[in-house]
Design a protein around this motif. Structure first.
Motif, PDB file in Angstrom:
ATOM      1  N   ALA A  42     -10.995  49.966  85.516  1.00  0.00           N
ATOM      2  CA  ALA A  42     -10.834  49.111  84.347  1.00  0.00           C
ATOM      3  C   ALA A  42     -12.024  48.186  84.121  1.00  0.00           C
ATOM      4  O   ALA A  42     -12.255  47.725  83.011  1.00  0.00           O
ATOM      5  CB  ALA A  42      -9.553  48.291  84.478  1.00  0.00           C
ATOM      6  N   ALA A  43     -12.796  47.896  85.159  1.00  0.00           N
ATOM      7  CA  ALA A  43     -13.898  46.944  85.038  1.00  0.00           C
ATOM      8  C   ALA A  43     -15.078  47.557  84.297  1.00  0.00           C
ATOM      9  O   ALA A  43     -15.465  48.692  84.567  1.00  0.00           O
ATOM     10  CB  ALA A  43     -14.345  46.489  86.423  1.00  0.00           C
ATOM     11  N   GLY A  44     -15.653  46.789  83.356  1.00  0.00           N
ATOM     12  CA  GLY A  44     -16.937  47.142  82.782  1.00  0.00           C
ATOM     13  C   GLY A  44     -16.901  48.094  81.605  1.00  0.00           C
ATOM     14  O   GLY A  44     -15.926  48.798  81.366  1.00  0.00           O
ATOM     15  N   ASP A  45     -17.992  48.097  80.856  1.00  0.00           N
ATOM     16  CA  ASP A  45     -18.289  49.066  79.814  1.00  0.00           C
ATOM     17  C   ASP A  45     -19.801  49.032  79.605  1.00  0.00           C
ATOM     18  O   ASP A  45     -20.510  48.262  80.255  1.00  0.00           O
ATOM     19  CB  ASP A  45     -17.523  48.781  78.508  1.00  0.00           C
ATOM     20  N   LYS A  46     -20.319  49.871  78.720  1.00  0.00           N
ATOM     21  CA  LYS A  46     -21.773  49.948  78.562  1.00  0.00           C
ATOM     22  C   LYS A  46     -22.361  48.640  78.030  1.00  0.00           C
ATOM     23  O   LYS A  46     -23.473  48.251  78.401  1.00  0.00           O
ATOM     24  CB  LYS A  46     -22.141  51.121  77.652  1.00  0.00           C
ATOM     25  N   GLY A  47     -21.610  47.960  77.163  1.00  0.00           N
ATOM     26  CA  GLY A  47     -22.104  46.681  76.658  1.00  0.00           C
ATOM     27  C   GLY A  47     -22.207  45.638  77.747  1.00  0.00           C
ATOM     28  O   GLY A  47     -23.209  44.910  77.844  1.00  0.00           O
ATOM     29  N   ALA A  48     -21.177  45.547  78.572  1.00  0.00           N
ATOM     30  CA  ALA A  48     -21.200  44.586  79.674  1.00  0.00           C
ATOM     31  C   ALA A  48     -22.318  44.910  80.656  1.00  0.00           C
ATOM     32  O   ALA A  48     -22.949  44.001  81.229  1.00  0.00           O
ATOM     33  CB  ALA A  48     -19.851  44.583  80.390  1.00  0.00           C
ATOM     34  N   GLY A  68     -24.084  53.666  85.901  1.00  0.00           N
ATOM     35  CA  GLY A  68     -23.271  54.864  85.761  1.00  0.00           C
ATOM     36  C   GLY A  68     -21.803  54.568  85.537  1.00  0.00           C
ATOM     37  O   GLY A  68     -21.364  53.418  85.589  1.00  0.00           O
ATOM     38  N   SER A  69     -21.055  55.640  85.288  1.00  0.00           N
ATOM     39  CA  SER A  69     -19.596  55.547  85.114  1.00  0.00           C
ATOM     40  C   SER A  69     -19.228  54.548  84.022  1.00  0.00           C
ATOM     41  O   SER A  69     -18.337  53.722  84.172  1.00  0.00           O
ATOM     42  CB  SER A  69     -18.927  55.164  86.447  1.00  0.00           C
ATOM     43  N   HIS A  70     -19.944  54.632  82.893  1.00  0.00           N
ATOM     44  CA  HIS A  70     -19.693  53.761  81.732  1.00  0.00           C
ATOM     45  C   HIS A  70     -19.847  52.283  82.076  1.00  0.00           C
ATOM     46  O   HIS A  70     -19.029  51.444  81.679  1.00  0.00           O
ATOM     47  CB  HIS A  70     -18.313  54.039  81.143  1.00  0.00           C
ATOM     48  N   GLY A  71     -20.892  51.962  82.811  1.00  0.00           N
ATOM     49  CA  GLY A  71     -21.182  50.567  83.097  1.00  0.00           C
ATOM     50  C   GLY A  71     -20.449  49.977  84.275  1.00  0.00           C
ATOM     51  O   GLY A  71     -20.540  48.768  84.516  1.00  0.00           O
ATOM     52  N   VAL A  72     -19.756  50.810  85.040  1.00  0.00           N
ATOM     53  CA  VAL A  72     -18.988  50.299  86.178  1.00  0.00           C
ATOM     54  C   VAL A  72     -19.864  50.130  87.414  1.00  0.00           C
ATOM     55  O   VAL A  72     -19.673  49.188  88.193  1.00  0.00           O
ATOM     56  CB  VAL A  72     -17.800  51.232  86.474  1.00  0.00           C
ATOM     57  N   GLU A  73     -20.835  51.028  87.612  1.00  0.00           N
ATOM     58  CA  GLU A  73     -21.648  51.000  88.830  1.00  0.00           C
ATOM     59  C   GLU A  73     -23.124  50.858  88.481  1.00  0.00           C
ATOM     60  O   GLU A  73     -23.560  51.216  87.383  1.00  0.00           O
ATOM     61  CB  GLU A  73     -21.429  52.277  89.642  1.00  0.00           C
TER      62      GLU A  73
END
Length: 251
Positions: free
Chosen positions: A173-179, A84-89
């Motif tokens: 700032a950490a993460g995105d969907k690709g990561a 969730g949250s664009h790959g953050v969690e």
């Protein structure tokens, strides 16, 4: 983004054979709504995802800008991973969760956004564990102001600006969907398979690039545009039809 010079083909029915499947939510599995709280998966979608997850032996994840807890509320006990949250969690079957520390300036950001929304009819604030979004689908006239506010708040509080369809979000700032996809592909049960990712928004381009780099394929949902995806489907109904047929072909 990768330039699209030819029309993207429809994905083949056997694309899921030996694959891991990663799905965006809004605009991919469900239609976009003026208010994000009005979105609810119907019984057919819930049954479909249960079938997909079973066919893929659990290699199914929803990778979304929404908070993972909101996806759990909507789908209940379906055993898939949620980023969730664009790959953050991350939230795993069984309840295990993972995520960074909360952004310390987030309460002040939410206060500023709510003040802005109170002064502009039709603007909504969506709060998340690691960010907050301004939705202006019902007030498109304020787009420039909303974007400017988000940029100012991002600089002031060390957050990332995440654009979307008729909304703008500030998040950790950490993460995105690709990561997120890359991380999950290093874990069981996804490791050793080929990733496939479906998404509709510019926020999904990180995911398309990630799966391409891992030998997989991205599927753009919606109108043709410059994209790193390899295939395309017209919209939500086309997604559901293709998933149903792909599961039948897989089984």
């Amino acid at each position: 983004m990768t330039d699209t010079t030819t029309l993207l083909p429809v994905p083949p029915r056997d694309l899921l054979a030996g694959a891991s499947l990663f799905l965006d939510f809004d605009g991919t599995l469900v239609e976009l709504q003026d208010r994000p709280d009005l979105v609810h998966p119907d019984a057919d979608l819930i049954r479909l995802l249960a079938r997909v997850g079973h066919a893929l032996d659990g290699r199914l994840a929803i990778v979304t800008g929404r908070a993972s807890e909101r996806i759990v509320e909507m789908f209940g006990g379906i055993p898939f991973v949620i980023s969730g949250s664009h790959g953050v969690e991350f939230r795993y079957p069984g309840g295990r969760t993972s995520g960074p520390d909360l952004p310390p300036g987030l309460p002040q950001v939410i206060d500023r956004m709510r003040t802005f929304a109170a002064g502009h009819e039709g603007v909504l604030v969506e709060t998340k564990p690691y960010g907050a979004g301004l939705h202006y689908r019902m007030a498109p006239r304020v787009e420039a102001e909303a974007q400017a506010l988000a940029k100012d708040l991002a600089v002031a509080h060390g957050l990332t600006v995440q654009p979307g369809k008729m909304m703008v979000e500030l998040r950790a700032a950490a993460g995105d969907k690709g990561a997120a996809i890359e991380r999950l592909m290093g874990e069981a049960p996804f490791a050793g398979s080929r990733p496939v990712f479906l998404g509709d928004d510019v926020t999904d381009e990180d995911g398309f690039r990630a799966v391409a780099g891992l030998g997989g394929a991205g599927i753009l949902i919606g109108a043709e545009r410059d994209t790193a995806a390899r295939y395309r489907l017209d919209g939500v109904e086309a997604v559901r039809t293709w998933l149903s047929r792909a599961v039948e072909a897989y089984l």
